[in-house]
Design an enzyme around this catalytic site. Structure first.
Site, PDB file in Angstrom:
ATOM      1  N   GLY A 102       0.859  -1.226   0.022  1.00 25.53           N
ATOM      2  CA  GLY A 102       0.017  -0.055   0.112  1.00 25.53           C
ATOM      3  C   GLY A 102       0.745   1.185  -0.064  1.00 25.53           C
ATOM      4  O   GLY A 102       0.257   2.271   0.100  1.00 25.53           O
ATOM      5  N   SER A 103       2.160   1.262  -0.124  1.00 26.08           N
ATOM      6  CA  SER A 103       2.878   2.617  -0.120  1.00 26.08           C
ATOM      7  C   SER A 103       2.385   3.246  -1.206  1.00 26.08           C
ATOM      8  O   SER A 103       2.183   4.546  -1.201  1.00 26.08           O
ATOM      9  CB  SER A 103       4.327   2.288  -0.289  1.00 26.08           C
ATOM     10  N   ASP A 149       2.495  -1.586 -10.787  1.00 22.45           N
ATOM     11  CA  ASP A 149       3.687  -1.618 -10.260  1.00 22.45           C
ATOM     12  C   ASP A 149       3.768  -3.231  -9.873  1.00 22.45           C
ATOM     13  O   ASP A 149       3.307  -3.588  -8.759  1.00 22.45           O
ATOM     14  CB  ASP A 149       3.724  -1.041  -8.954  1.00 22.45           C
ATOM     15  N   CYS A 170      11.000  -2.593  -9.523  1.00 25.62           N
ATOM     16  CA  CYS A 170      12.435  -2.237  -8.773  1.00 25.62           C
ATOM     17  C   CYS A 170      13.413  -3.390  -9.217  1.00 25.62           C
ATOM     18  O   CYS A 170      14.202  -3.953  -8.330  1.00 25.62           O
ATOM     19  CB  CYS A 170      12.193  -2.386  -7.457  1.00 25.62           C
TER      20      CYS A 170
END
Lengths: 310, 181
Positions: A118-119, A185, A238
């Protein structure tokens, strides 16, 4: 291999041909990152958070490229009033990039298909000023629980949480109305988080990279389908692996109704690569941006912006 | 399912679908599930008890999932809907005294203007409250559920819900949100 990193396969060595300064890249990957929190602007402004942290005696330094990112030299103050009030969210600095690139506006319909923990969801909600519709999805019940708890602590009230495989996400509960923006993401091999998790590469295998690449293609394909023509999709990972980055974009360009668009970043970055390990990609993948650890002293990241054409 | 507050009570009656969110009816006249709270009732509750301007809720829809468990959502979707969460847990209705959630007070307590249901604590008392502790309190305002605040970051900031009874302020901060600072 680099000292201090659990990297039995020397995964990072795989990318030496892609970076401009191998020594600086290797050294940066071996240096731990400072703890960083993002100001949750649903609850407080950056100046209020700075005032609060000063009251609590917690030292910080504001990131030079973003007023709402605070570096904490003494570590993450999980036990603090700032956390208890939901004023801050612990988040690696570079992971604040994709939501800024997506740049959702208040009142829009936004989708976050791989949302937990949830960032980025909470950051999207703040950028939307907690208005409009933010659909946050994840497939894993445990991770959804973390997502809900983080969204609640941050006071997010415009989020609708669903549980499904993002590759088969259904618009049916939403009257089949597509989204304005989607943040893809995706789950990835996480090589770029090596500075935060020294064992991030311990279980790395090429099989996993290739397997997760297939999942990423499916998630991006579905994201494009549920976005309105003219809408925006941001793809981010990432990892440094072209199999999970440019190869996924190349697949989308060939199979989905979308195109890559250029965008500005507040951090130093490099273009996407057009060839890797015998494969060649659509030249447009150069519009994607690679963020290497040694250029801005951050984690590693990859980010691309797509416009949906039909 | 996780619980949203320290104190709990009440079983879901059969007419409520526990996995489904239903939008609250606008008024009692629009209601088809008996005892269900209404939008009008929710807005009046926040106005009458805490002095929250009804305009605060203009963009919000209110939903029930399980009897008496009301959620606030800053958007709207077709009702009913089966999802994991819809906005935030907001209010426990049913019974004589409705109870706001910690989430609701942390997010919307800033709009509370009443002086008899909003209490400001010193830092030391605020610490005890966040840790979940009860404390004696010299308070001339209302009994029942209060918005509890302290001064932080240059403004009065809500921490959570306190239950004031017989000279004692009982922290309602749920276990998972308690901190020893």
């Amino acid at each position: 291999m680099t000292e201090g990193i659990d990297d039995p396969e020397d995964v990072l060595g795989r990318y030496e041909s892609l970076v401009d300064d191998v020594t600086a890249f290797r050294e940066a990957c071996a240096r731990p990152l400072p703890a960083v929190v993002r100001v949750n602007e649903i609850e407080a402004a950056p100046d209020e958070v700075r005032a609060g942290l000063r009251e609590e005696g917690i030292p910080f330094e504001t990131a030079d490229w973003h007023d709402g990112l605070l570096r904490l030299p003494e570590g993450d103050p999980g036990h603090s009033w700032a956390y208890a009030h939901g004023w801050v969210y612990g988040q690696e600095e570079v992971s604040a990039v994709p939501a800024l690139v997506l740049d959702p506006e208040p009142g829009e319909r936004v989708f976050d298909p791989c949302a937990a923990p949830g960032s980025k969801t909470t950051q999207l909600a703040a950028l939307m000023e907690d208005t409009g519709l933010l659909v946050a999805n994840d497939s894993n019940l445990g991770r959804l629980s973390a997502l809900r708890s983080n969204a609640e602590r941050c006071g997010v009230s415009n989020v609708l949480v669903t549980r499904s495989d993002a590759r088969n996400f259904s618009l049916q509960p939403f009257d089949d109305e597509p989204f304005d923006r989607v943040l893809v993401d995706v789950p990835c091999s996480c090589e770029g988080t090596i500075r935060k998790n020294p064992d991030a590469l311990a279980d790395w295998t090429l099989d996993h990279v290739e397997g997760v690449s297939g999942v990423q293609k499916g998630i991006l394909e579905r994201a494009v389908e549920v976005t309105r023509p003219g809408g925006t999709v941001v793809y981010s990972t990432c990892t440094f692996a072209p199999e999970e980055n440019e190869a996924v974009l190349d697949h989308a360009l060939r199979n989905s109704e979308c195109e890559l668009v250029p965008f500005d970043l507040p951090l130093e970055s490099r273009p996407g690569v057009t060839a890797w390990d015998g494969a060649e990609y659509d030249p447009a993948v150069e519009r994607a941006r690679r963020i290497y650890p040694h250029h801005n002293d951050t984690g590693g990241f990859f980010c691309a912006k797509l416009e949906v054409t039909a | 399912m996780r619980d949203d507050d320290a104190t709990d009570g009440g079983e879901a009656p059969t007419e409520n679908q526990p996995h489904q969110f239903d939008r609250l009816p606008a008024t009692v006249a629009d209601r088809d599930v008996p005892e269900r709270a209404t939008r009008e009732g929710v807005v009046e509750y926040w106005r009458d008890r805490y002095g929250v301007d009804p305009a605060v809720w203009d963009g919000y829809t209110f939903w029930e999932k399980g009897a008496g468990k009301v959620w606030a959502f800053a958007a709207d979707v077709p009702s009913p809907v089966e999802v994991e969460a819809l906005g935030m847990t907001f209010l426990r209705t049913g019974g004589e005294h409705w109870k706001p959630t910690t989430d609701a007070v942390q997010r919307f307590g800033r709009y509370a203007t009443a002086d008899d249901t909003v209490v400001d604590l010193s830092r030391e008392r605020a610490r005890r409250f966040l840790a979940g502790g009860d404390q004696d309190l010299d308070w001339d305002g209302d009994w029942g559920y209060l918005v509890v605040r302290h001064e932080y970051g240059g403004r009065p900031e809500p921490i959570g819900v306190g239950l004031f009874l017989h000279g004692e302020l009982r922290s309602q901060v749920p276990k998972g949100r308690r901190r020893e600072l």
